[in-house]
Enzyme design. Structure first.
Site, PDB file in Angstrom:
ATOM      1  N   LYS A 250       0.848  -1.198   0.000  1.00 35.48           N
ATOM      2  CA  LYS A 250       0.000   0.000   0.000  1.00 35.48           C
ATOM      3  C   LYS A 250       0.883   1.246   0.000  1.00 35.48           C
ATOM      4  O   LYS A 250       2.002   1.232   0.523  1.00 35.48           O
ATOM      5  CB  LYS A 250      -0.873   0.035   1.262  1.00 35.48           C
ATOM      6  CG  LYS A 250      -1.908  -1.071   1.375  1.00 35.48           C
ATOM      7  CD  LYS A 250      -2.688  -0.924   2.676  1.00 35.48           C
ATOM      8  CE  LYS A 250      -3.668  -2.063   2.901  1.00 35.48           C
ATOM      9  NZ  LYS A 250      -4.800  -2.011   1.963  1.00 35.48           N
ATOM     10  N   ARG A 324      -9.674 -11.859   2.543  1.00 34.11           N
ATOM     11  CA  ARG A 324     -10.532 -12.938   2.052  1.00 34.11           C
ATOM     12  C   ARG A 324      -9.856 -14.308   2.181  1.00 34.11           C
ATOM     13  O   ARG A 324     -10.536 -15.326   2.279  1.00 34.11           O
ATOM     14  CB  ARG A 324     -10.951 -12.646   0.614  1.00 34.11           C
ATOM     15  CG  ARG A 324      -9.850 -12.635  -0.410  1.00 34.11           C
ATOM     16  CD  ARG A 324     -10.220 -11.884  -1.678  1.00 34.11           C
ATOM     17  NE  ARG A 324     -10.252 -10.444  -1.450  1.00 34.11           N
ATOM     18  CZ  ARG A 324     -10.479  -9.535  -2.410  1.00 34.11           C
ATOM     19  NH1 ARG A 324     -10.717  -9.949  -3.647  1.00 34.11           N
ATOM     20  NH2 ARG A 324     -10.485  -8.245  -2.141  1.00 34.11           N
TER      21      ARG A 324
END
Length: 470
Positions: A250, A324
């Site tokens: 990020k 996930r």
């Protein structure tokens, strides 16, 4: 905080709507001369009465909502604190769209929010003077002590969740998150914590792949509250105590609030705390696969193919789609070990959901339309914003891989739905609902009655789901 129903005890806070009949000459004078316009959240300390009265506006009757009632309570509480009031008595009006009980509960919740400050790391602490709230028994309708006790149980869960989300990642990591969950033992919750070796024996390969890059050991946290009959409800929360993105790194600004990436686990732990404090006669299981997503020489990489507890192989398309992966193993663990009658899984999963829904609304999908509607109904009743996301085969197909059973990113378009459907691919037969709380779990600025930072979003909804699924 102590909350009672009774006669006056402390200074009066009187809530007044616009266009309502004014029976007090003194109030009429204040309104006619624009000293007090009864706008929503407006406060005025009226010293002309026999005893001082803190007047608080509610706005026009047609514009009043549960949200605006909470804001009025919030502002009244802030002003009461500024005035150093320790005890207040709340007097609420009759409103055409709400019962007196609904009005009183919303205003009291707003007052409670005025007492929340996360100042754990500040040398100078915020002074909170308000210690006791009395709901005037003559104007709160059929409000009773059970209602107050339930409100306080939910508030306790919200505060617990907010504090978890607001704690920086150098102090809140998998082990310390597990320690916080262990505090629920005092309320009759059976809490089990599994370390790395035990997780390996279980076979949670996807979860462990995400955890590989961190020197913080992952912790699988399982909370059992079994006070009812039949199959339990399962709550599964994403527990990324920090997310750097891994090798799909990020940017700096994207990392600043990543302490909040465990907002799903905070909601689950907070909800189970509320359920236990309220002593609900239900069976509930909470599962949190806690870890950090960091990068080092041993971290998983884009292009890797990893395993999973369900036995499906996963192509790693993006290491920043890590939540996930942990959830895939967590929902599998829950289904294999508890066969729940309903599973609700929560995660700060995708920026795509924030783009679609805005910062203050969750996105909801699942594998059973009736269960989805039930979760949305419970959210609406608890005044927590949620909206249905599209779901189905076309979004499932976005996760197809040429070299593995599934890949962990469906691409940019429909990203909130394809991410949810990825988790759903690891459910075999359980009714499952996915709630993406990426926006409302953490406020970039104060919103309505909520503060900046952690919100405790979905604690109340999970509580109601449990209460209505006895």
């Amino acid at each position: 905080m102590k909350i009672n129903i009774g006669k006056q005890n402390g200074e009066i806070i009187k809530f007044v709507a616009k266009e309502s009949e004014i029976k007090c000459d003194n109030l009429k004078y204040l309104v006619d001369n624009n000293f007090f316009n009864r706008e929503n959240g407006e406060t005025f300390l009226n010293l002309k009465c026999e005893n001082p009265v803190l007047l608080t506006g509610l706005g026009k009757p047609d514009d009043i909502t549960i949200d605006t009632l909470k804001v009025a309570g919030l502002n009244a509480g802030k002003e009461a604190n500024r005035l150093k009031l320790e005890k207040v008595t709340v007097c609420v009006p009759e409103l055409k769209n709400f019962t007196r009980k609904e009005t009183a509960l919303a205003i009291i919740e707003g007052l409670l929010n005025s007492t929340y400050n996360y100042d754990n790391y500040k040398k100078t602490k915020c002074e909170i003077n308000l210690k006791e709230i009395t709901a005037c028994e003559d104007c709160t309708g059929d409000l009773n002590n059970d209602d107050i006790e339930e409100l306080m149980a939910k508030w306790s869960g919200i505060v617990f969740a907010r504090n978890l989300v607001n704690t920086p990642a150098n102090d809140l990591y998998p082990e310390t998150l597990a320690n916080e969950a262990m505090k629920l033992k005092e309320l009759g919750v059976d809490v089990k914590v599994f370390g790395k070796e035990e997780i390996e024996k279980i076979g949670m390969k996807a979860y462990l792949s995400v955890a590989r890059g961190s020197n913080r050991e992952p912790k699988l946290i399982v909370m059992e509250y079994m006070k009812g009959e039949g199959a339990p409800i399962s709550f599964v929360g994403k527990g990324l105590t920090y997310d750097s993105g891994g090798y799909s790194l990020k940017p700096n600004d994207g990392m600043k609030t990543m302490k909040s990436d465990m907002g799903g686990s905070a909601a689950v732990i907070g909800a189970i705390k509320a359920i236990a404090e309220a002593k609900l006669k239900v069976n509930v299981v909470g599962v949190v696969a806690a870890c950090e997503n960091m990068l080092d020489g041993g971290a998983y990489k884009p292009g890797d193919i990893i395993g999973s507890l369900r036995g499906l192989s996963i192509e790693v398309d993006n290491t920043d789609a890590e939540g996930r992966l942990t959830l895939a193993d967590a929902v599998t663990y829950s289904e294999m070990n508890y066969s729940p009658k309903l599973m609700v899984e929560l995660a700060t999963l995708t920026g795509a959901c924030v783009v679609a829904m805005g910062e203050h609304r969750s996105g909801v999908l699942g594998n059973d339309a009736e269960s989805i509607e039930h979760v949305l109904k419970c959210a609406k009743l608890e005044n927590e914003r949620a909206w249905s996301l599209p779901y189905g085969k076309d979004y499932q197909d976005l996760n197809k891989s040429d070299i593995a059973d599934i890949k962990n990113s469906g691409g940019r378009w429909g990203g909130a739905s394809s991410a949810g459907e990825f988790v759903g691919a690891f459910i075999e037969k359980t009714k499952w609902v996915h709630v993406d709380i990426a926006g409302p779990a953490f406020n970039s600025a104060p919103f309505m009655e909520q503060p900046k930072g952690g919100t405790g979003h979905m604690v109340k909804t999970l509580y109601r789901i449990a209460k209505e699924n006895k």
